[in-house]
Design a protein around this motif. Sequence first.
Motif, PDB file in Angstrom:
ATOM      1  N   TYR A  17      -2.875  -3.829   3.656  1.00  0.00           N
ATOM      2  CA  TYR A  17      -1.421  -3.718   3.734  1.00  0.00           C
ATOM      3  C   TYR A  17      -0.996  -2.262   3.859  1.00  0.00           C
ATOM      4  O   TYR A  17      -1.716  -1.342   3.448  1.00  0.00           O
ATOM      5  CB  TYR A  17      -0.749  -4.367   2.513  1.00  0.00           C
ATOM      6  CG  TYR A  17      -1.121  -3.734   1.192  1.00  0.00           C
ATOM      7  CD1 TYR A  17      -0.341  -2.722   0.627  1.00  0.00           C
ATOM      8  CD2 TYR A  17      -2.263  -4.144   0.502  1.00  0.00           C
ATOM      9  CE1 TYR A  17      -0.685  -2.137  -0.575  1.00  0.00           C
ATOM     10  CE2 TYR A  17      -2.623  -3.564  -0.708  1.00  0.00           C
ATOM     11  CZ  TYR A  17      -1.828  -2.569  -1.241  1.00  0.00           C
ATOM     12  OH  TYR A  17      -2.173  -1.990  -2.441  1.00  0.00           O
ATOM     13  N   GLU A  18       0.179  -2.070   4.456  1.00  0.00           N
ATOM     14  CA  GLU A  18       0.762  -0.739   4.601  1.00  0.00           C
ATOM     15  C   GLU A  18       2.261  -0.829   4.362  1.00  0.00           C
ATOM     16  O   GLU A  18       2.901  -1.828   4.709  1.00  0.00           O
ATOM     17  CB  GLU A  18       0.526  -0.199   6.027  1.00  0.00           C
ATOM     18  CG  GLU A  18      -0.921   0.030   6.392  1.00  0.00           C
ATOM     19  CD  GLU A  18      -1.071   0.490   7.839  1.00  0.00           C
ATOM     20  OE1 GLU A  18      -0.013   0.700   8.505  1.00  0.00           O
ATOM     21  OE2 GLU A  18      -2.217   0.621   8.305  1.00  0.00           O
ATOM     22  N   PHE A  19       2.835   0.230   3.783  1.00  0.00           N
ATOM     23  CA  PHE A  19       4.275   0.322   3.592  1.00  0.00           C
ATOM     24  C   PHE A  19       4.866   1.203   4.686  1.00  0.00           C
ATOM     25  O   PHE A  19       4.448   2.352   4.861  1.00  0.00           O
ATOM     26  CB  PHE A  19       4.607   0.910   2.222  1.00  0.00           C
ATOM     27  CG  PHE A  19       4.331  -0.025   1.080  1.00  0.00           C
ATOM     28  CD1 PHE A  19       5.240  -1.023   0.750  1.00  0.00           C
ATOM     29  CD2 PHE A  19       3.160   0.087   0.339  1.00  0.00           C
ATOM     30  CE1 PHE A  19       4.989  -1.894  -0.295  1.00  0.00           C
ATOM     31  CE2 PHE A  19       2.897  -0.778  -0.707  1.00  0.00           C
ATOM     32  CZ  PHE A  19       3.811  -1.775  -1.030  1.00  0.00           C
ATOM     33  N   ILE A  26       2.266  -5.321   7.231  1.00  0.00           N
ATOM     34  CA  ILE A  26       3.171  -4.163   7.271  1.00  0.00           C
ATOM     35  C   ILE A  26       4.437  -4.551   6.515  1.00  0.00           C
ATOM     36  O   ILE A  26       5.100  -5.539   6.875  1.00  0.00           O
ATOM     37  CB  ILE A  26       3.529  -3.758   8.710  1.00  0.00           C
ATOM     38  CG1 ILE A  26       2.262  -3.674   9.581  1.00  0.00           C
ATOM     39  CG2 ILE A  26       4.302  -2.454   8.712  1.00  0.00           C
ATOM     40  CD1 ILE A  26       1.263  -2.647   9.126  1.00  0.00           C
ATOM     41  N   ILE A  27       4.800  -3.799   5.478  1.00  0.00           N
ATOM     42  CA  ILE A  27       5.979  -4.105   4.662  1.00  0.00           C
ATOM     43  C   ILE A  27       7.072  -3.104   4.997  1.00  0.00           C
ATOM     44  O   ILE A  27       6.855  -1.886   4.942  1.00  0.00           O
ATOM     45  CB  ILE A  27       5.657  -4.028   3.159  1.00  0.00           C
ATOM     46  CG1 ILE A  27       4.447  -4.920   2.831  1.00  0.00           C
ATOM     47  CG2 ILE A  27       6.869  -4.451   2.330  1.00  0.00           C
ATOM     48  CD1 ILE A  27       3.246  -4.184   2.381  1.00  0.00           C
ATOM     49  N   SER A  28       8.260  -3.603   5.340  1.00  0.00           N
ATOM     50  CA  SER A  28       9.372  -2.743   5.683  1.00  0.00           C
ATOM     51  C   SER A  28      10.666  -3.324   5.143  1.00  0.00           C
ATOM     52  O   SER A  28      10.691  -4.440   4.600  1.00  0.00           O
ATOM     53  CB  SER A  28       9.477  -2.567   7.218  1.00  0.00           C
ATOM     54  OG  SER A  28       9.656  -3.832   7.838  1.00  0.00           O
ATOM     55  N   HIS A  29      11.769  -2.579   5.307  1.00  0.00           N
ATOM     56  CA  HIS A  29      13.082  -3.088   4.922  1.00  0.00           C
ATOM     57  C   HIS A  29      13.494  -4.182   5.905  1.00  0.00           C
ATOM     58  O   HIS A  29      13.163  -4.118   7.089  1.00  0.00           O
ATOM     59  CB  HIS A  29      14.138  -1.968   4.965  1.00  0.00           C
ATOM     60  CG  HIS A  29      13.888  -0.890   3.957  1.00  0.00           C
ATOM     61  ND1 HIS A  29      14.221  -1.017   2.629  1.00  0.00           N
ATOM     62  CD2 HIS A  29      13.329   0.341   4.075  1.00  0.00           C
ATOM     63  CE1 HIS A  29      13.896   0.087   1.968  1.00  0.00           C
ATOM     64  NE2 HIS A  29      13.353   0.927   2.828  1.00  0.00           N
ATOM     65  N   ARG A  30      14.216  -5.162   5.402  1.00  0.00           N
ATOM     66  CA  ARG A  30      14.714  -6.223   6.280  1.00  0.00           C
ATOM     67  C   ARG A  30      15.774  -5.663   7.217  1.00  0.00           C
ATOM     68  O   ARG A  30      16.604  -4.870   6.798  1.00  0.00           O
ATOM     69  CB  ARG A  30      15.306  -7.357   5.439  1.00  0.00           C
ATOM     70  CG  ARG A  30      15.804  -8.535   6.285  1.00  0.00           C
ATOM     71  CD  ARG A  30      16.398  -9.619   5.404  1.00  0.00           C
ATOM     72  NE  ARG A  30      15.367 -10.298   4.629  1.00  0.00           N
ATOM     73  CZ  ARG A  30      14.599 -11.295   5.108  1.00  0.00           C
ATOM     74  NH1 ARG A  30      14.749 -11.680   6.367  1.00  0.00           N
ATOM     75  NH2 ARG A  30      13.707 -11.877   4.362  1.00  0.00           N
ATOM     76  N   MET A  65       1.177  -6.028  -4.330  1.00  0.00           N
ATOM     77  CA  MET A  65       0.437  -6.174  -3.078  1.00  0.00           C
ATOM     78  C   MET A  65      -1.060  -5.970  -3.305  1.00  0.00           C
ATOM     79  O   MET A  65      -1.889  -6.632  -2.657  1.00  0.00           O
ATOM     80  CB  MET A  65       0.960  -5.193  -2.031  1.00  0.00           C
ATOM     81  CG  MET A  65       2.384  -5.472  -1.556  1.00  0.00           C
ATOM     82  SD  MET A  65       2.632  -7.171  -0.962  1.00  0.00           S
ATOM     83  CE  MET A  65       1.555  -7.184   0.479  1.00  0.00           C
ATOM     84  N   ALA A  66      -1.438  -5.069  -4.215  1.00  0.00           N
ATOM     85  CA  ALA A  66      -2.854  -4.869  -4.522  1.00  0.00           C
ATOM     86  C   ALA A  66      -3.463  -6.140  -5.098  1.00  0.00           C
ATOM     87  O   ALA A  66      -4.586  -6.533  -4.763  1.00  0.00           O
ATOM     88  CB  ALA A  66      -3.023  -3.707  -5.495  1.00  0.00           C
ATOM     89  N   THR A  67      -2.707  -6.816  -5.969  1.00  0.00           N
ATOM     90  CA  THR A  67      -3.178  -8.066  -6.567  1.00  0.00           C
ATOM     91  C   THR A  67      -3.316  -9.157  -5.514  1.00  0.00           C
ATOM     92  O   THR A  67      -4.330  -9.872  -5.456  1.00  0.00           O
ATOM     93  CB  THR A  67      -2.205  -8.527  -7.667  1.00  0.00           C
ATOM     94  OG1 THR A  67      -2.184  -7.549  -8.715  1.00  0.00           O
ATOM     95  CG2 THR A  67      -2.624  -9.867  -8.250  1.00  0.00           C
ATOM     96  N   LEU A  68      -2.301  -9.291  -4.664  1.00  0.00           N
ATOM     97  CA  LEU A  68      -2.347 -10.319  -3.623  1.00  0.00           C
ATOM     98  C   LEU A  68      -3.461 -10.037  -2.611  1.00  0.00           C
ATOM     99  O   LEU A  68      -4.148 -10.959  -2.150  1.00  0.00           O
ATOM    100  CB  LEU A  68      -0.999 -10.397  -2.903  1.00  0.00           C
ATOM    101  CG  LEU A  68       0.194 -10.879  -3.741  1.00  0.00           C
ATOM    102  CD1 LEU A  68       1.468 -10.830  -2.913  1.00  0.00           C
ATOM    103  CD2 LEU A  68      -0.044 -12.286  -4.275  1.00  0.00           C
ATOM    104  N   ALA A  69      -3.640  -8.768  -2.243  1.00  0.00           N
ATOM    105  CA  ALA A  69      -4.668  -8.398  -1.267  1.00  0.00           C
ATOM    106  C   ALA A  69      -6.071  -8.723  -1.783  1.00  0.00           C
ATOM    107  O   ALA A  69      -6.947  -9.131  -1.018  1.00  0.00           O
ATOM    108  CB  ALA A  69      -4.560  -6.917  -0.920  1.00  0.00           C
TER     109      ALA A  69
END
Length: 400
Positions: A351-353, A396-400, A340-344
């Motif tokens: 981004y946040e987890f 925002i990244i979360s579980h599906r 995510m750091a690379t993509l950002a």
Amino acid sequence: MKDLSAYYEIARLITAELSETITPEEKERLNVWLAEDERHYMRYCRIRERLKRGEGENVFRNPERVREDMEKLKKKLSGNKRRFLLSGNYFWRYGAVAVFTIGIAIGLIERPWEDRSSEMSPMAQQPAVLPGSYKAVLTLASGEQVNLEEWCRDSLWKDGTLIRKRKGELTYEQKAGDMQQEEMLFNTITIPRSGEYKLVLSDGTKVWLNAESQLSYPDTFRSDERRVILKGEAYFQVAHNEEKPFYVESDGQLVRVYGTEFNIRSYEEDAAVYTTLISGSVALQVAGNLNAELFLTPGRQAVFDKKEASAFVRSVNTEVVTGWRKGLFVFEEQNLGQIMATLARWYNFDYEFADNVLSETVFMGSVPRYGDFNEVLEILEKSGGLKFRLENHTVIISHR
């Protein structure tokens, strides 16, 4: 088709057909897939059209090598049990055939706007987040700053040096007889987030700079050495000159080069400086200690710990390191936090987890560097059981 390994199996069959190495049994399986859905045939036609335009032309020159590489891919596809991104397992090590197959697989993935509007991901409904482009700010020795995006001129004379600007490239040209200036005047090129640029120094050395990087260099190399200072990431193709060694300073380490290709990565958040040799040879001095030189050979990487001021050398797959310059983000044993750091950095988002445990999930594989942002996140979603939600330019990244 939901299973990414299935995409790769079809991509492998198409590659085999294009290279004329397909077996009758494989040809039958490909025909069955083509007949399943009109969209399959449309994607297949687009891929054939790409080949007509010259893409992949050099991949198929050695039929025997193609057969060997295809067999390796087939075994990997059938035997892989690990969590993966688009590439299923790490296929870059199998050369150009694998790279071409990756491109085909990307073209095969079902798009959410193709007759599936009711299942469209929430990410696709958000304002566009765009991939990086050519952006840079040039700071001259006088302190004058030039935004290269807005700079309308195609050339500039400065202190006896001609600076030319082309699309995404800045070139320094030293004219014969213009060496009266003895003092070296340093320029700095700064690449912002979501930017990239190519620089050709006055000696002919080529430097590709990644997003959030900076290089300081003299407009002309007037002394008996060539020395530059790097922050961030860059790929160097150094012009050979035995009489003038080339030096790269970066966060406490010094790399000495005579003419070779290598990649250096040293972002502020990185705990180490990573120097990867592609061809030729380099010597690396740790914190200026001449007695602690490390010598690299092609395919080897020096890892310099910034805090401990110590280094070691290891073997690496250079395709992983240089993927960014070839249009792919290639991940090998990287966790989601690093990804995510690379993509950002490239797409310029925050981004946040929702659950920090997710940041430690390890992936392997590759995604297109210039791809649509929604498509890249869909690949991650399908690969790892993840869910992405965009709120005010924050993912925002979360579980599906």
